[in-house]
Design a protein around this motif. Structure first.
Motif, PDB file in Angstrom:
ATOM      1  N   THR A 101       0.950  -1.130  -0.129  1.00  0.00           N
ATOM      2  CA  THR A 101       0.165   0.149   0.197  1.00  0.00           C
ATOM      3  C   THR A 101       0.701   1.192  -0.287  1.00  0.00           C
ATOM      4  OG1 THR A 101      -1.615  -1.298   1.241  1.00  0.00           O
ATOM      5  CG2 THR A 101      -1.874   0.974   1.354  1.00  0.00           C
TER       6      THR A 101
ATOM      7  N   GLU B 155      -9.548  -0.744  -9.223  1.00  0.00           N
ATOM      8  CA  GLU B 155      -8.852  -0.695  -8.019  1.00  0.00           C
ATOM      9  C   GLU B 155      -9.279   0.030  -6.980  1.00  0.00           C
ATOM     10  OE1 GLU B 155      -6.941  -3.004  -7.154  1.00  0.00           O
ATOM     11  OE2 GLU B 155      -6.395  -3.533  -8.666  1.00  0.00           O
TER      12      GLU B 155
ATOM     13  N   ARG C   2      -1.992   8.608 -10.984  1.00  0.00           N
ATOM     14  CA  ARG C   2      -2.386   7.287 -10.311  1.00  0.00           C
ATOM     15  C   ARG C   2      -3.163   6.799  -9.971  1.00  0.00           C
ATOM     16  NH1 ARG C   2      -0.043   3.469 -10.249  1.00  0.00           N
ATOM     17  NH2 ARG C   2       0.667   1.995  -8.174  1.00  0.00           N
TER      18      ARG C   2
ATOM     19  N   VAL D  17      -8.959   2.949  -3.896  1.00  0.00           N
ATOM     20  CA  VAL D  17      -7.873   4.585  -3.686  1.00  0.00           C
ATOM     21  C   VAL D  17      -8.782   4.228  -2.378  1.00  0.00           C
ATOM     22  CG1 VAL D  17      -6.462   5.406  -4.217  1.00  0.00           C
ATOM     23  CG2 VAL D  17      -6.903   4.271  -6.093  1.00  0.00           C
TER      24      VAL D  17
ATOM     25  N   LEU E 113      -5.907   4.024 -11.317  1.00  0.00           N
ATOM     26  CA  LEU E 113      -6.560   2.801 -10.795  1.00  0.00           C
ATOM     27  C   LEU E 113      -7.207   2.294 -10.764  1.00  0.00           C
ATOM     28  CD1 LEU E 113      -3.279   3.031  -7.718  1.00  0.00           C
ATOM     29  CD2 LEU E 113      -3.158   0.870  -9.593  1.00  0.00           C
TER      30      LEU E 113
ATOM     31  N   PRO F 199      -3.998  -0.617  -3.052  1.00  0.00           N
ATOM     32  CA  PRO F 199      -3.016  -0.332  -3.757  1.00  0.00           C
ATOM     33  C   PRO F 199      -1.939   1.071  -3.785  1.00  0.00           C
ATOM     34  CG  PRO F 199      -4.582  -0.611  -5.162  1.00  0.00           C
ATOM     35  CD  PRO F 199      -5.221  -0.438  -3.792  1.00  0.00           C
ATOM     36  N   LEU F 200      -3.168   2.448  -3.213  1.00  0.00           N
ATOM     37  CA  LEU F 200      -2.926   3.369  -2.996  1.00  0.00           C
ATOM     38  C   LEU F 200      -3.679   4.636  -1.858  1.00  0.00           C
ATOM     39  CD1 LEU F 200      -0.752   5.575  -3.799  1.00  0.00           C
ATOM     40  CD2 LEU F 200      -2.812   6.096  -5.675  1.00  0.00           C
TER      41      LEU F 200
END
Ligand code: TXA
Ligand code: MG
Length: 346
Positions: free
Chosen positions: A3, A31, A22, A33, A26, A171-172
């Motif tokens: 992460t 994805e 970014r 976020v 995603l 992921p972010l």
């Protein structure tokens, strides 16, 4: 999964477009976020992508019957989400969007069942945080986003707290600083005969009445649902915002509160108003007694702080129920499992 946390604002509060790009990239590939909003941080995914939305439920451990709010960056985007835009919705949007207000309307066929949890309605909000707006616009799709905490924990008001709950699950996370309001948006439904507040928040009932006239407040805002009673807003039925400590709200003057606490176990903590710490051996403040917005801004952090300090038993000062205080009380009474002692009745 690793992460990553990226700064979404530059030193002089300009958007960091690289980070925003970014996040948007995603989101476009389905994805999840973590994004900042002015209320609390959200766990965002493309609202039109059923698989992406399923990842939100998984990351949070959220019950499937609890619907998500869909976030937009411009008013016109609402038309795709709902079956019609009534005059009342336009008035509310004019007065409070972008900002901490969520409006529930009959949904359009574009809203997946996963987002509305099978309800015929959808909740829509246009946040005011510049990063949230930029991410939605750049992703090019409306974003379904609940608060970015694990289900049952207090909502996060900064990127670090999101990381504590979501590390390895998404992921972010975009870091856009501390959330200004600190409690989640006010939720109002226009699907009832008289508009009804299902969850109080940064926009007050008094402000809503000034724009719409009659506005009801759902029973579940202040009271625990009775066994078998159906929640108008599914989120209201869960024990929520709950730290590990056992919290009791104590209503009364500071003098009554001090006397009450003095009679309890010596290792008990208090959740007090700012400046009152000096009266107690173990105290965490949650804003000044006379500032409901400061209490809202501090409450969730204070609850997490109590956990970090290992508090087992907590006695909390009772906020006023006016203005944003209603939202503070609504979150605190849930954190306390509806446990309230009223010393003013004696
Ligand atoms: O400030 C906020 O509202 C934050 C930020 C991220 O925007 N979001 C947030 O989402 O608090 P969440 O999922 O934690 O809370 C949404 C609440 C839940 O209580 C849910 O049951 C209710 O809104 N809700 C969503 N859609 C609904 C619908 N169609 N009918 C009734 N209640 C709904
Ligand atoms: Mg939540």
């Amino acid at each position: 999964m690793q992460t990553e946390i990226l700064p979404a604002l530059t030193g002089d509060n300009e958007l960091n477009t690289e980070s925003i790009d970014r996040a948007a990239a995603l989101l476009r590939v389905g994805e999840v976020v973590g994004i900042p909003t002015e209320t609390v941080y959200g766990l965002a995914a493309n609202a039109f992508d059923e698989k992406a939305v399923a990842k939100i439920f998984k990351a949070k451990g959220r019950p499937q019957d609890n619907p998500l709010i869909v976030h937009i960056s411009a008013f016109e985007e609402i038309r795709e989400l709902v079956s019609a835009v009534p005059e009342a919705a336009k008035k509310l949007a004019d007065a409070f969007w972008p900002g901490p207000l969520t409006i529930i309307l009959p949904k359009s066929s574009r809203i997946p069942d996963a987002v509305s949890a099978g309800l015929p309605s959808v909740a829509v909000r246009m946040p005011s945080h510049s990063v949230a707006r930029a991410v939605i616009a750049r992703a090019g799709v409306p974003l379904a986003a609940p608060s970015a905490n694990l289900s049952g924990s207090p909502s996060p008001t900064n990127a670090k707290t999101v990381f504590d709950d979501m590390q390895g699950r998404i992921p972010l996370i975009l870091d856009g600083g501390g959330s200004r309001v600190g409690v989640e948006s006010t939720v109002i439904t226009l699907c009832t005969e008289v508009p009804r507040v299902l969850r109080p928040g940064g926009v007050t009932v008094e402000q809503l009445r000034a724009v719409l006239g009659a506005v009801e407040v759902d029973d579940a805002v202040l009271h625990q649902l009775k066994a078998g009673e159906k929640a108008a807003s599914p989120g209201m039925k869960y024990k929520h915002y709950a730290p590990r400590a056992d919290i009791t709200i104590v209503r009364g003057s500071l003098a009554q509160f001090r006397q009450y606490v003095a009679e309890q176990a010596a290792d008990a903590f208090v959740l007090c108003f700012a400046g009152e710490e000096r009266y107690f051996p173990h105290a965490v403040p949650y804003g000044a007694a006379e500032s409901d917005s400061e209490q809202a801004n501090r409450l969730f952090d204070a609850l997490r702080e109590l956990d970090a300090l290992g508090a087992k038993t907590v006695y909390a000062r009772c906020p006023s129920l006016d203005g944003v205080g209603l939202a503070v009380y609504n979150r605190l009474i849930r954190a306390a499992g509806f446990h309230l002692i009223d010393l003013t009745e004696e």
